[in-house]
Design a protein around this motif. Structure first.
Motif, PDB file in Angstrom:
ATOM      1  N   SER A   1      27.236  12.063  37.771  1.00  0.00           N
ATOM      2  CA  SER A   1      27.155  12.914  36.646  1.00  0.00           C
ATOM      3  C   SER A   1      28.777  13.073  36.704  1.00  0.00           C
ATOM      4  O   SER A   1      29.633  13.703  37.385  1.00  0.00           O
ATOM      5  CB  SER A   1      26.635  14.226  37.116  1.00  0.00           C
ATOM      6  OG  SER A   1      26.765  15.206  36.053  1.00  0.00           O
TER       7      SER A   1
ATOM      8  N   ILE B   1      29.514   2.122  34.619  1.00  0.00           N
ATOM      9  CA  ILE B   1      28.616   1.143  34.127  1.00  0.00           C
ATOM     10  C   ILE B   1      28.589  -0.365  34.475  1.00  0.00           C
ATOM     11  O   ILE B   1      27.619  -0.721  34.990  1.00  0.00           O
ATOM     12  CB  ILE B   1      28.877   1.347  32.603  1.00  0.00           C
ATOM     13  CG1 ILE B   1      28.529   2.735  31.954  1.00  0.00           C
ATOM     14  CG2 ILE B   1      27.896   0.094  31.761  1.00  0.00           C
ATOM     15  CD1 ILE B   1      29.013   2.800  30.419  1.00  0.00           C
TER      16      ILE B   1
ATOM     17  N   PHE C   1      25.222  10.464  33.586  1.00  0.00           N
ATOM     18  CA  PHE C   1      25.125  11.733  32.914  1.00  0.00           C
ATOM     19  C   PHE C   1      26.449  12.241  32.547  1.00  0.00           C
ATOM     20  O   PHE C   1      27.383  12.451  33.525  1.00  0.00           O
ATOM     21  CB  PHE C   1      24.291  12.852  33.828  1.00  0.00           C
ATOM     22  CG  PHE C   1      22.939  12.430  34.232  1.00  0.00           C
ATOM     23  CD1 PHE C   1      21.730  12.643  33.416  1.00  0.00           C
ATOM     24  CD2 PHE C   1      22.817  11.589  35.548  1.00  0.00           C
ATOM     25  CE1 PHE C   1      20.696  12.145  33.920  1.00  0.00           C
ATOM     26  CE2 PHE C   1      21.436  11.179  35.672  1.00  0.00           C
ATOM     27  CZ  PHE C   1      20.647  11.490  34.971  1.00  0.00           C
TER      28      PHE C   1
ATOM     29  N   LEU D   1      25.387   1.906  37.481  1.00  0.00           N
ATOM     30  CA  LEU D   1      24.982   3.230  37.686  1.00  0.00           C
ATOM     31  C   LEU D   1      24.464   3.809  36.373  1.00  0.00           C
ATOM     32  O   LEU D   1      24.937   3.276  35.159  1.00  0.00           O
ATOM     33  CB  LEU D   1      26.121   4.065  38.154  1.00  0.00           C
ATOM     34  CG  LEU D   1      26.618   3.503  39.689  1.00  0.00           C
ATOM     35  CD1 LEU D   1      28.033   4.254  39.847  1.00  0.00           C
ATOM     36  CD2 LEU D   1      25.451   3.600  40.768  1.00  0.00           C
ATOM     37  N   HIS D   2      23.343   4.728  36.483  1.00  0.00           N
ATOM     38  CA  HIS D   2      23.063   5.533  35.482  1.00  0.00           C
ATOM     39  C   HIS D   2      24.288   6.761  35.501  1.00  0.00           C
ATOM     40  O   HIS D   2      24.614   7.083  36.489  1.00  0.00           O
ATOM     41  CB  HIS D   2      21.541   6.255  35.758  1.00  0.00           C
ATOM     42  CG  HIS D   2      20.681   5.142  35.948  1.00  0.00           C
ATOM     43  ND1 HIS D   2      20.154   4.587  34.739  1.00  0.00           N
ATOM     44  CD2 HIS D   2      20.097   4.541  36.938  1.00  0.00           C
ATOM     45  CE1 HIS D   2      19.092   3.667  35.316  1.00  0.00           C
ATOM     46  NE2 HIS D   2      19.143   3.596  36.403  1.00  0.00           N
TER      47      HIS D   2
ATOM     48  N   ILE E   1      16.040   9.999  42.809  1.00  0.00           N
ATOM     49  CA  ILE E   1      17.357   9.403  42.340  1.00  0.00           C
ATOM     50  C   ILE E   1      18.588  10.046  43.051  1.00  0.00           C
ATOM     51  O   ILE E   1      18.655  11.182  43.109  1.00  0.00           O
ATOM     52  CB  ILE E   1      17.627   9.520  40.834  1.00  0.00           C
ATOM     53  CG1 ILE E   1      16.473   8.889  40.087  1.00  0.00           C
ATOM     54  CG2 ILE E   1      18.880   8.965  40.372  1.00  0.00           C
ATOM     55  CD1 ILE E   1      16.344   9.377  38.426  1.00  0.00           C
TER      56      ILE E   1
ATOM     57  N   ASP F   1      22.744   6.280  42.874  1.00  0.00           N
ATOM     58  CA  ASP F   1      22.046   5.523  41.872  1.00  0.00           C
ATOM     59  C   ASP F   1      22.607   6.159  40.443  1.00  0.00           C
ATOM     60  O   ASP F   1      22.475   5.240  39.667  1.00  0.00           O
ATOM     61  CB  ASP F   1      20.553   5.555  41.942  1.00  0.00           C
ATOM     62  CG  ASP F   1      19.823   5.426  43.216  1.00  0.00           C
ATOM     63  OD1 ASP F   1      20.125   4.471  43.804  1.00  0.00           O
ATOM     64  OD2 ASP F   1      19.268   6.353  43.851  1.00  0.00           O
ATOM     65  N   ALA F   2      23.143   7.179  40.424  1.00  0.00           N
ATOM     66  CA  ALA F   2      23.826   7.856  39.316  1.00  0.00           C
ATOM     67  C   ALA F   2      24.840   8.710  39.513  1.00  0.00           C
ATOM     68  O   ALA F   2      24.964   9.269  40.624  1.00  0.00           O
ATOM     69  CB  ALA F   2      22.625   8.460  38.588  1.00  0.00           C
TER      70      ALA F   2
END
Length: 90
Positions: free
Chosen positions: A66, A82, A89, A86-87, A2, A63-64
């Motif tokens: 934080s 969102i 954290f 995307l993911h 990821i 992909d994500a």
């Protein structure tokens, strides 16, 4: 693997980034800070390829993300992440 980007480089630098660097499921690919000079210093220190002061630029290569930013700023950036699929954290 990821591909993850870090937004916020105070708590993010001291807590989130070490967690991602120590987990083989993640590749830290870039950082984002309101202070572009700080983002560039951290990018160089961690041997990353990308630093920005614009979260939406970071969204294009990960992909994500934080988020280690104040809640008021999360309320602005989170919906955009969102919407991009995307993911997140935080």
């Amino acid at each position: 693997m990821i591909k993850v980007g870090q937004i916020g480089l105070n708590y993010g630098l001291n807590v989130h980034i070490p967690a991602f660097l120590n987990d083989s499921r993640f590749e830290l690919v870039g950082v984002c800070s309101k202070n572009i000079d700080k983002a560039k210093r951290i990018k160089d220190r961690l041997s990353l390829n990308f630093a920005t002061d614009n979260p939406e630029e970071l969204f294009e290569i990960v992909d994500a993300v934080s988020l280690a930013i104040p809640p008021k700023e999360q309320a602005i950036i989170l919906p955009k992440a969102i919407e991009k699929g995307l993911h997140v954290f935080f």
